[in-house]
Design a protein around this motif. Sequence first.
Motif, PDB file in Angstrom:
ATOM      1  N   UNK A  12      89.801 -25.597  48.172  1.00 45.30           N
ATOM      2  CA  UNK A  12      89.559 -27.041  48.148  1.00 45.30           C
ATOM      3  C   UNK A  12      90.857 -27.808  48.334  1.00 45.30           C
TER       4      UNK A  12
ATOM      5  N   UNK B  53     100.119 -45.803  65.519  1.00 42.39           N
ATOM      6  CA  UNK B  53     101.121 -46.852  65.317  1.00 42.39           C
ATOM      7  C   UNK B  53     102.100 -46.910  66.484  1.00 42.39           C
TER       8      UNK B  53
ATOM      9  N   UNK C 276      95.268 -30.449  54.208  1.00 46.56           N
ATOM     10  CA  UNK C 276      95.244 -30.454  55.673  1.00 46.56           C
ATOM     11  C   UNK C 276      94.689 -31.769  56.192  1.00 46.56           C
ATOM     12  N   UNK C 277      93.617 -32.255  55.504  1.00 48.33           N
ATOM     13  CA  UNK C 277      93.009 -33.507  55.934  1.00 48.33           C
ATOM     14  C   UNK C 277      94.003 -34.659  55.815  1.00 48.33           C
ATOM     15  N   UNK C 278      94.735 -34.684  54.713  1.00 49.29           N
ATOM     16  CA  UNK C 278      95.696 -35.777  54.488  1.00 49.29           C
ATOM     17  C   UNK C 278      96.798 -35.744  55.544  1.00 49.29           C
TER      18      UNK C 278
ATOM     19  N   UNK D  98      97.699 -41.385  62.199  1.00 46.75           N
ATOM     20  CA  UNK D  98      98.140 -42.758  61.915  1.00 46.75           C
ATOM     21  C   UNK D  98      99.444 -43.047  62.648  1.00 46.75           C
TER      22      UNK D  98
ATOM     23  N   UNK E 248      92.154 -27.595  51.871  1.00 51.74           N
ATOM     24  CA  UNK E 248      91.353 -28.420  52.770  1.00 51.74           C
ATOM     25  C   UNK E 248      91.779 -29.883  52.640  1.00 51.74           C
ATOM     26  N   UNK E 249      91.944 -30.310  51.408  1.00 49.37           N
ATOM     27  CA  UNK E 249      92.357 -31.690  51.177  1.00 49.37           C
ATOM     28  C   UNK E 249      93.715 -31.977  51.804  1.00 49.37           C
TER      29      UNK E 249
ATOM     30  N   UNK F  30      96.687 -34.423  58.494  1.00 45.68           N
ATOM     31  CA  UNK F  30      96.130 -34.801  59.794  1.00 45.68           C
ATOM     32  C   UNK F  30      95.962 -36.310  59.887  1.00 45.68           C
ATOM     33  N   UNK F  31      95.505 -36.916  58.798  1.00 47.00           N
ATOM     34  CA  UNK F  31      95.288 -38.361  58.782  1.00 47.00           C
ATOM     35  C   UNK F  31      96.606 -39.085  59.071  1.00 47.00           C
ATOM     36  N   UNK F  32      97.669 -38.674  58.385  1.00 48.49           N
ATOM     37  CA  UNK F  32      98.940 -39.382  58.563  1.00 48.49           C
ATOM     38  C   UNK F  32      99.534 -39.117  59.944  1.00 48.49           C
ATOM     39  N   UNK F  33      99.266 -37.926  60.459  1.00 53.81           N
ATOM     40  CA  UNK F  33      99.762 -37.614  61.796  1.00 53.81           C
ATOM     41  C   UNK F  33      99.093 -38.547  62.818  1.00 53.81           C
TER      42      UNK F  33
END
Lengths: 217, 195
Positions: free
Chosen positions: A64, A83, A70-72, A79, A67-68, A74-77
Amino acid sequence: MSTLHIIIPYSAVFKKLDPRLMQCVLAHRKPRWLPVAKSKIYRIPKRPVVPEDERRELMRLNNNYNTYMRAIKQFYRDEMVKEQTTSNSATSEMSLKLDAEEWARCEELNGKWNAQVSLEREERRKIQLAEMEEYALARMEAKDKQLREKIEKASEEIRIQKELSATFITPEKLDQAIEHALANPVDYNFAIDLQGGRYEGRDSPPVLPKNKDEILQ
Amino acid sequence: MTEKIIKYVGRTTDFKGKTLWEIVGSLRNLGVGRIIVRSTFERYPEASFMKIVKVETCPDEERRRVRVWVEKTFRGKKLPKLTEIYRTSYKPDYKLIPKNEEEQLLARVAEQSSKPEVVLPRQIEMPPLMKRFIINDHEKKGLEVIKDFMMPINFTYSPNRAHRIAEPGEKATVEFAIDLGKPASPSLYEGVPLK
């Protein structure tokens, strides 16, 4: 301490050196490239025993968490990429203008340099051409001179041969020449004595020199 | 006749079984059509096994390998393509399934397919602190404010993936949340209030 640790290699030689140095080098750890220590060959490390239910629970939690994370990430990447693209498009007009100005400035400078270089090139070409001409003329002259010398030499040879041709034996003069040769036989044989006196002829009687001084000379 | 006593010396291993060559080399027709199992994969509740399709022998070296193509069923799901086993064929971890037990395995797969499918979510909710941070950050930069606070999950690719990832708009059957979730071993949480 730490610097010494890096510099000094692991070697038995150092055991004989300063024991303080050795202490830090041998600090309870062997380098990875050395084989297993003799005393540790038959040591079998104990494997950790994790109860099955704990293992499963830990696995679930860790999965878990991963997974979290990796998601974070990926999100910032994403973003960051978003930008960057927006900031690029916002400043694109400004940057286009700046680019054009820069381009014009570069072109002008380049033209100036080109003109200067072409002037220098013209001058250099002129000098080079003059040098080439000079060189070619010199070569031509040398060649002419050589030819003239050759002709001169040949004509000299011709003149000498012409002069000699008066003494040549022609078919008309042949009988006369034979008769002359028969009438005046020449004997080229000769002998010398210890003093260097020369006695011409094989059959002719020896002609002794008139005095001794003549021999010595 | 005295009983044969085996004493193991040295490090223990998780592997259990024979190398693939030991199995395949002693079978008729090199074991084509037979079913083998990696005992490592027996830890999963679903059936995992491999049916041998083609075998190529390799030279006898220190670690005798063999090139085998198999129809692989991993966690109750059959892979669409054949799988080649070569690099891992030396591992003493393979087991041959006797012919009378093959039926059982196939039955387990059929049972698995009747169970409801597990669909993984595409998105995950942001952690609480990240939500607040994102709001502040977007306000500062003048970007549009996020409302749903969901972020896509970055799944790693694997041909062996046991659970399907939801299509866009599809509802997932499992949810990932920032809380402890449903424990795999509830016995560990006895007397501990979850949530």
